[in-house]
Design a protein around this motif. Structure first.
Motif, PDB file in Angstrom:
ATOM      1  N   ASP A   1      -9.029   6.703  -8.421  1.00 12.89           N
ATOM      2  CA  ASP A   1     -10.036   7.313  -9.286  1.00 12.89           C
ATOM      3  C   ASP A   1      -9.747   6.930 -10.737  1.00 12.89           C
ATOM      4  O   ASP A   1      -8.623   7.140 -11.220  1.00 12.89           O
ATOM      5  N   PRO A   2     -10.712   6.386 -11.457  1.00 11.14           N
ATOM      6  CA  PRO A   2     -10.436   5.886 -12.809  1.00 11.14           C
ATOM      7  C   PRO A   2      -9.887   6.939 -13.772  1.00 11.14           C
ATOM      8  O   PRO A   2      -8.988   6.642 -14.573  1.00 11.14           O
ATOM      9  N   VAL A   3     -10.419   8.158 -13.714  1.00 15.27           N
ATOM     10  CA  VAL A   3      -9.941   9.195 -14.622  1.00 15.27           C
ATOM     11  C   VAL A   3      -8.523   9.616 -14.256  1.00 15.27           C
ATOM     12  O   VAL A   3      -7.638   9.711 -15.123  1.00 15.27           O
ATOM     13  N   ALA A   4      -8.287   9.860 -12.969  1.00 18.17           N
ATOM     14  CA  ALA A   4      -6.944  10.244 -12.535  1.00 18.17           C
ATOM     15  C   ALA A   4      -5.944   9.132 -12.823  1.00 18.17           C
ATOM     16  O   ALA A   4      -4.805   9.390 -13.239  1.00 18.17           O
ATOM     17  N   ARG A   5      -6.358   7.883 -12.626  1.00 21.70           N
ATOM     18  CA  ARG A   5      -5.483   6.738 -12.924  1.00 21.70           C
ATOM     19  C   ARG A   5      -5.096   6.737 -14.405  1.00 21.70           C
ATOM     20  O   ARG A   5      -3.930   6.535 -14.755  1.00 21.70           O
ATOM     21  N   SER A   6      -6.070   6.979 -15.260  1.00 20.64           N
ATOM     22  CA  SER A   6      -5.799   7.000 -16.699  1.00 20.64           C
ATOM     23  C   SER A   6      -4.802   8.092 -17.062  1.00 20.64           C
ATOM     24  O   SER A   6      -3.900   7.885 -17.890  1.00 20.64           O
ATOM     25  N   HIS A   7      -4.943   9.265 -16.446  1.00 22.24           N
ATOM     26  CA  HIS A   7      -4.014  10.358 -16.733  1.00 22.24           C
ATOM     27  C   HIS A   7      -2.594  10.004 -16.301  1.00 22.24           C
ATOM     28  O   HIS A   7      -1.625  10.273 -17.031  1.00 22.24           O
ATOM     29  N   VAL A   8      -2.439   9.401 -15.120  1.00 26.70           N
ATOM     30  CA  VAL A   8      -1.102   9.030 -14.646  1.00 26.70           C
ATOM     31  C   VAL A   8      -0.481   7.977 -15.562  1.00 26.70           C
ATOM     32  O   VAL A   8       0.706   8.066 -15.919  1.00 26.70           O
ATOM     33  N   LEU A   9      -1.267   6.992 -15.955  1.00 26.06           N
ATOM     34  CA  LEU A   9      -0.755   5.969 -16.871  1.00 26.06           C
ATOM     35  C   LEU A   9      -0.332   6.590 -18.205  1.00 26.06           C
ATOM     36  O   LEU A   9       0.699   6.216 -18.770  1.00 26.06           O
ATOM     37  N   ALA A  10      -1.123   7.529 -18.697  1.00 28.46           N
ATOM     38  CA  ALA A  10      -0.772   8.188 -19.954  1.00 28.46           C
ATOM     39  C   ALA A  10       0.552   8.934 -19.830  1.00 28.46           C
ATOM     40  O   ALA A  10       1.392   8.884 -20.738  1.00 28.46           O
TER      41      ALA A  10
ATOM     42  N   GLU B   1       0.796  -1.227   0.000  1.00 26.97           N
ATOM     43  CA  GLU B   1       0.000   0.000   0.000  1.00 26.97           C
ATOM     44  C   GLU B   1       0.831   1.281   0.000  1.00 26.97           C
ATOM     45  O   GLU B   1       0.363   2.315  -0.468  1.00 26.97           O
ATOM     46  N   ALA B   2       2.040   1.219   0.519  1.00 27.10           N
ATOM     47  CA  ALA B   2       2.832   2.449   0.678  1.00 27.10           C
ATOM     48  C   ALA B   2       3.051   3.148  -0.658  1.00 27.10           C
ATOM     49  O   ALA B   2       3.365   2.512  -1.667  1.00 27.10           O
ATOM     50  N   VAL B   3       2.860   4.463  -0.649  1.00 24.27           N
ATOM     51  CA  VAL B   3       3.084   5.339  -1.816  1.00 24.27           C
ATOM     52  C   VAL B   3       2.413   4.759  -3.067  1.00 24.27           C
ATOM     53  O   VAL B   3       3.084   4.193  -3.942  1.00 24.27           O
ATOM     54  N   PRO B   4       1.094   4.907  -3.183  1.00 24.49           N
ATOM     55  CA  PRO B   4       0.399   4.393  -4.368  1.00 24.49           C
ATOM     56  C   PRO B   4       0.968   4.972  -5.659  1.00 24.49           C
ATOM     57  O   PRO B   4       1.233   6.170  -5.753  1.00 24.49           O
ATOM     58  N   MET B   5       1.148   4.112  -6.648  1.00 22.16           N
ATOM     59  CA  MET B   5       1.708   4.536  -7.926  1.00 22.16           C
ATOM     60  C   MET B   5       0.677   5.165  -8.850  1.00 22.16           C
ATOM     61  O   MET B   5       1.016   5.966  -9.717  1.00 22.16           O
ATOM     62  N   VAL B   6      -0.582   4.792  -8.689  1.00 18.61           N
ATOM     63  CA  VAL B   6      -1.664   5.369  -9.485  1.00 18.61           C
ATOM     64  C   VAL B   6      -2.836   5.656  -8.558  1.00 18.61           C
ATOM     65  O   VAL B   6      -2.958   5.077  -7.481  1.00 18.61           O
TER      66      VAL B   6
ATOM     67  N   ASN C   1       4.472   9.500  -7.930  1.00 15.96           N
ATOM     68  CA  ASN C   1       3.625   8.438  -8.465  1.00 15.96           C
ATOM     69  C   ASN C   1       4.355   7.755  -9.625  1.00 15.96           C
ATOM     70  O   ASN C   1       5.559   7.952  -9.819  1.00 15.96           O
ATOM     71  N   LEU C   2       3.634   6.968 -10.391  1.00 15.35           N
ATOM     72  CA  LEU C   2       4.242   6.202 -11.474  1.00 15.35           C
ATOM     73  C   LEU C   2       4.917   7.107 -12.512  1.00 15.35           C
ATOM     74  O   LEU C   2       5.967   6.758 -13.066  1.00 15.35           O
ATOM     75  N   ALA C   3       4.320   8.268 -12.770  1.00 19.88           N
ATOM     76  CA  ALA C   3       4.924   9.183 -13.741  1.00 19.88           C
ATOM     77  C   ALA C   3       6.292   9.666 -13.267  1.00 19.88           C
ATOM     78  O   ALA C   3       7.238   9.766 -14.058  1.00 19.88           O
ATOM     79  N   ASP C   4       6.420   9.964 -11.977  1.00 16.64           N
ATOM     80  CA  ASP C   4       7.711  10.360 -11.423  1.00 16.64           C
ATOM     81  C   ASP C   4       8.726   9.235 -11.516  1.00 16.64           C
ATOM     82  O   ASP C   4       9.909   9.458 -11.825  1.00 16.64           O
ATOM     83  N   VAL C   5       8.268   8.011 -11.243  1.00 14.45           N
ATOM     84  CA  VAL C   5       9.154   6.853 -11.284  1.00 14.45           C
ATOM     85  C   VAL C   5       9.713   6.634 -12.687  1.00 14.45           C
ATOM     86  O   VAL C   5      10.858   6.203 -12.854  1.00 14.45           O
TER      87      VAL C   5
END
Length: 212
Positions: free
Chosen positions: A87-96, A79-84, A161-165
């Motif tokens: 929220d489905p819309v916010a998740r999609s933006h981070v993945l993009a 659970e620590a530091v969620p990567m995405v 988050n994942l984008a930073d990684v």
């Protein structure tokens, strides 16, 4: 079992996974796969990852491959530091945002692609460098626009988050090749925040580079 990360110190994909493991506070054992001498093509490694690529993460019951798939596993199990976002819309933006780097910049600037440009098409070093710089600038220009209005300091806001990684290893590579970065202040701000984060710092290639 302590996970085993098959790693190469200067691989940006492996660098992503090292960051994620650190952010998730997952202890792991690192095994170097020397890409410079073709160790990734040896039968023992191909048995773990038929693609012959790093990273690969052995979790005891199976071997996980592909950096974003490994990070997705870590996100689902720690659970620590969620990567995405949940929220489905916010998740999609981070993945993009992450995929601008992991799918659009990195694969066509990978060493095996650069080597193919030379072996098949006769590209000299200047042509290889021009190719590399072009795709980084094109991708980062889009990513800067996509993240310009996000709160900071990280692309993920107060926490990475994942984008930073994905961003931090890509900017490390860009600097190695002297790609001009002044046009990307938002991305540089996130990278500077990551540099102050112990989990990112410990994953840096300079920290895991084998002794000469």
């Amino acid at each position: 079992m302590t996970p085993v990360l098959y790693d190469f110190w200067r691989s940006s994909a492996a660098y992503r996974v090292r960051i994620a493991l650190n952010l998730k506070h997952v202890a792991y054992h690192s095994v170097a796969v020397d890409l410079s001498n073709g160790a990734q093509r040896e039968p023992a490694f191909l048995a773990r990852n038929p693609q012959g690529l790093v990273p690969a993460l052995d979790i005891g019951t199976t071997v996980l491959t592909q950096s974003l798939a490994i990070i997705d596993y870590l996100d689902a199990t720690h659970e620590a530091v969620p990567m995405v976002s949940s929220d489905p819309v916010a998740r999609s933006h981070v993945l993009a945002q992450a995929l601008v780097i992991a799918a659009d910049i990195h694969p066509i600037d990978n060493l095996r692609v650069l080597n193919r440009l030379t072996s098949q098409f006769g590209a000299d070093q200047a042509a290889r460098d021009a190719w590399y710089t072009h795709w980084i600038i094109e991708g980062l220009t889009a990513l800067e626009a996509m993240t310009a209005t996000l709160p900071g300091p990280f692309l993920g806001g107060k926490a990475p988050n994942l984008a930073d990684v994905c961003l931090v290893p890509q900017l490390y590579n860009a600097r190695r090749f002297a790609v001009p970065l002044a046009a990307f202040p938002r991305l540089l701000r996130a990278n500077a925040a990551a540099a102050e984060c112990a989990e990112f710092a410990a994953a840096h290639p300079d920290q895991v580079k084998p002794p000469a």
